[in-house]
Design an enzyme around this catalytic site. Structure first.
Site, PDB file in Angstrom:
ATOM      1  N   LYS A  72       3.126   6.061   5.800  1.00 14.24           N
ATOM      2  CA  LYS A  72       2.890   7.333   6.486  1.00 14.24           C
ATOM      3  C   LYS A  72       3.191   7.157   7.969  1.00 14.24           C
ATOM      4  CE  LYS A  72      -1.459   8.718   6.810  1.00 14.24           C
ATOM      5  NZ  LYS A  72      -2.739   9.352   6.423  1.00 14.24           N
ATOM      6  N   LYS A  77       2.844  11.183  -2.397  1.00 11.53           N
ATOM      7  CA  LYS A  77       1.786  12.115  -2.013  1.00 11.53           C
ATOM      8  C   LYS A  77       2.425  13.285  -1.280  1.00 11.53           C
ATOM      9  CE  LYS A  77      -1.581  10.109   0.189  1.00 11.53           C
ATOM     10  NZ  LYS A  77      -2.107   9.194   1.240  1.00 11.53           N
TER      11      LYS A  77
END
Length: 235
Positions: A38, A94
């Site tokens: 991320k 995700k």
């Protein structure tokens, strides 16, 4: 062979968000169960470049990996975001997903579990989970959109979070809780039965999610999680 999530495990595991291969190796060596790619400079769910995600997956070795695919506005944009990272070698993806969003037109990549991430500020609850399961998601997670110092539990009460985790178990979905968590949140949230607790800022020096990960904090989070006995039965 890419490791896949153990949805049936009753133990809450440690998710550590990393920005590059160096941090992935650090997380791997200090006890992370799940290494999550991320970009902390691009908001709550900023996606990294596919080549960076590939490097993270390689550095993670035999550890489970995931990658954030962004914050799309609708199902069509979500499909494109997921497709961009589908060939990077991570165990699952995700994607931000608003409660009640229409899943018509959503195309999930073949062979990679996808986790819907709901923002705590939008008030998700267990009642949102059946629609996520019907849309084909393999799991659901609650995180915070704003990174202003408020934690997950400042937005949602513990009974609401417990109901969310229980609904995920009942529908066979992996579950996770995150959002500016501190080490002291671990025992309280483990008692709710999530599959994963997600950390970034709480494991960084001075609690700055844009700074570097602190190996001692990662190891301490892993130690605290490992010391807690399973609190819920497997789904």
């Amino acid at each position: 062979m890419i490791p896949v999530p153990d949805i049936a495990s009753p133990r809450t595991r440690l998710l550590v968000s990393v920005r590059d291969a160096h941090e992935a190796a650090l997380a791997r060596d200090h006890g992370a169960d799940l290494i999550d790619g991320k970009d902390p400079d691009r908001g709550a769910l900023g996606a990294l470049h596919p080549e960076t995600v590939r490097a993270i997956a390689a550095a993670a070795s035999d550890r489970l990996t995931s990658a954030v695919a962004g914050e799309p506005r609708d199902a069509r944009e979500a499909s494109a975001c997921l497709a961009a990272l589908a060939g990077t070698g991570v165990g699952y993806l995700k994607i931000a997903w608003a409660p009640g969003r229409d899943a018509a037109g959503l195309i999930l990549p073949t062979g990679i579990p996808v986790i819907a991430v709901l923002f705590a500020e939008e008030g998700p609850e267990g009642a949102d989970v059946p629609a996520l399961a019907a849309a084909g998601f393999s799991g659901a997670m609650i995180d915070t959109r704003g990174k202003d110092g408020r934690r997950l539990t400042d937005h949602l009460p513990l009974p609401r979070l417990a109901g969310f985790a229980a609904s995920c178990r009942a529908h066979g979905l992996l579950s996770g809780l995150a959002g500016s968590l501190s080490l002291d949140d671990i025992p309280v949230l483990v008692a709710l039965g999530p599959g994963y607790l997600g950390f970034r800022g709480g494991l960084c020096a001075q609690g700055d999610r844009r700074g570097g990960l602190d190996p001692e904090r990662i190891a301490e989070a892993a130690r605290r999680l490992g010391a807690l006995a399973p609190r819920v039965e497997a789904a």
